[in-house]
Design an enzyme around this catalytic site. Structure first.
Site, mmCIF file in Angstrom:
data_model
loop_
_atom_site.group_PDB
_atom_site.id
_atom_site.type_symbol
_atom_site.label_atom_id
_atom_site.label_comp_id
_atom_site.label_asym_id
_atom_site.label_seq_id
_atom_site.Cartn_x
_atom_site.Cartn_y
_atom_site.Cartn_z
ATOM 1 N N LYS A 13 0.851 -1.204 0.000
ATOM 2 C CA LYS A 13 0.000 0.000 0.000
ATOM 3 C C LYS A 13 0.874 1.236 0.000
ATOM 4 C CE LYS A 13 0.841 1.026 4.588
ATOM 5 N NZ LYS A 13 1.590 2.178 5.096
ATOM 6 N N VAL A 101 10.983 -4.387 2.832
ATOM 7 C CA VAL A 101 10.568 -4.639 4.220
ATOM 8 C C VAL A 101 10.737 -3.389 5.084
ATOM 9 C CG1 VAL A 101 11.161 -6.028 6.248
ATOM 10 C CG2 VAL A 101 11.125 -7.077 3.983
ATOM 11 N N ASP A 142 -2.241 -1.624 10.493
ATOM 12 C CA ASP A 142 -2.445 -1.570 9.035
ATOM 13 C C ASP A 142 -3.187 -2.786 8.500
ATOM 14 O OD1 ASP A 142 -1.284 0.863 8.450
ATOM 15 O OD2 ASP A 142 0.703 0.021 8.084
#
Ligand code: C5P
Length: 286
Positions: A13, A101, A142
Site C-alpha cells: 500500500k 521490508v 495496518d
C-alpha cells in the site's frame, strides 16, 4: 492424495495522505489516512501440511530482513486464525517477497491479511468477516485496511476502515535499504510537538476524480517532518522526485519509502529513468 493449496496476492500500500491527530492514552495515535493498494505485491501460497511453518522466499536483500520464525506476521496471523477455527490444521505458508521490508509499504501487514484469507479458505473455517476484522486489528494497525482491500479511508488507530474512491494513477516509488520502525516515527512526532495536516477533502476529491495535477500538491504525511530530521536521504528522495518532474511526492506510512505522482505511465517512466533504483507502480492497480 494431492495437496490442496490456496494462492493470494498481497499488495503493497501507499498512504497518499497521513494525518496524525494526536497521541492516545493506549500508546497509539489517532490518525486519518487514504491507503491505496499498488501493483507491487507479495504472493502468499498456503498448502496442507502436518505442522504450521512459514517459508519466506525472494530477493536476498528483502528476505534477509524478514523473520521466518515467531515474529513473522503471517505466522502470527495463522496462529490467531487457528484459535478462532476448530477445523484448523497445519499449513505450509510460502511468502514470495517483492515488497521492500519495513518500508512504509505495509508488506508484513499485507502478508498477514492474505494469510488470514487464504487459510480461512484452505481450512474451511468459514470465520466470518467481523471476526477476521477483529483478528486483523489485533495483528497490527495496518492489517484491517489490507484485509478490506481496495482504497480505504482509515481512521482510529487504523481499525476503522471505509472504502474510498481513487482512480488508477501512476507513481514512482523510491525505497531504501533501511526501514523506519513505526513506534520510532510516532515517538519522533510526539517529541517534535506534533503537527497535524489540513482537512483532506480537496485531496479526496482529486483522488476520486483521478486528477493528478490537482492531487500532486495536496499529498501530505505528518510523519515526514520528524522522519526527515533523522533520515535526510528520505527528504532528498522527495526533492529528487519533484526535481525530476513528479507532480507531488510524499513519504508512505512511517517511511522510509517515498512516492512521486506522475501524469500518466509514460511520464512515470520518464521520472523513474532519472532516479536509479526507483520503480513505477500503479495505485490502485489499473
Ligand atoms: O499496530 P502496529 O503494531 O503496527 O503499531 C506499531 C507501533 O506504532 C505502536 O506500538 C505505536 O507505537 C505506533 N503506532 C501509533 N499509532 C498508530 C499506529 C501505530 O502510535 N495509529
Amino acid at each position: 492424495m494431492s495437496t490442496r493449496s490456496v494462492r493470494r496476492e498481497a499488495p503493497a500500500k501507499i498512504n497518499i495522505f497521513l494525518r496524525v491527530l494526536g497521541a492516545r492514552e493506549d500508546g497509539y495515535h489517532d490518525l486519518e489516512s487514504l491507503v491505496v493498494p499498488t501493483s507491487l505485491a507479495d504472493v502468499v501460497t498456503v498448502r496442507d501440511a502436518e505442522s504450521l511453518k512459514v517459508d519466506v522466499r525472494g530477493a536476498s536483500e528483502l528476505v534477509g530482513e524478514v523473520p521466518a520464525g515467531g515474529l513473522n506476521l503471517a505466522l502470527v496471523a495463522a496462529l490467531a486464525l487457528g484459535d478462532a477455527c476448530p477445523d484448523a490444521g497445519g499449513a505450509e505458508i510460502v511468502v514470495e517477497k517483492r515488497i521492500p521490508v519495513a518500508a512504509g509499504l505495509g508488506g508484513g501487514s499485507a502478508d498477514a491479511a492474505a494469510t488470514l484469507l487464504a487459510l480461512n479458505e484452505l481450512w474451511g473455517c468459514a470465520v466470518d468477516e467481523g471476526t477476521l476484522a477483529e483478528l486483523a486489528e489485533r495483528l497490527g494497525s495496518d492489517v484491517p485496511a489490507m484485509l478490506a482491500g481496495g482504497p480505504i479511508l482509515m481512521s482510529g488507530r487504523g481499525e476503522l476502515v471505509a472504502p474510498a474512491e481513487v482512480a488508477p494513477l501512476h507513481w514512482v516509488l523510491v525505497y531504501f535499504d533501511f526501514g523506519v520502525r513505526s513506534p520510532d516515527a510516532y515517538r519522533w512526532w510526539d517529541e517534535a510537538g506534533g503537527g497535524t495536516g489540513p482537512d483532506p477533502q480537496a485531496l479526496l476529491d482529486a483522488a476520486a476524480a483521478g486528477d493528478p495535477e490537482a492531487l500532486g500538491p495536496l499529498l501530505f504525511n505528518d510523519l515526514e517532518r520528524p522522519v526527515f530530521a533523522r533520515h535526510p536521504v528520505v527528504a532528498e528522495a522527495k526533492e529528487r522526485l519533484l526535481a525530476a518532474g513528479a507532480l507531488g511526492a510524499v513519504m508512505s506510512g512511517s517511511g522510509s519509502s517515498v512516492v512521486g505522482l506522475a501524469r500518466d505511465e509514460t511520464h512515470a517512466r520518464a521520472v523513474a529513468a532519472s532516479l536509479p533504483g526507483s520503480i513505477v507502480v500503479s495505485a490502485p492497480p489499473s
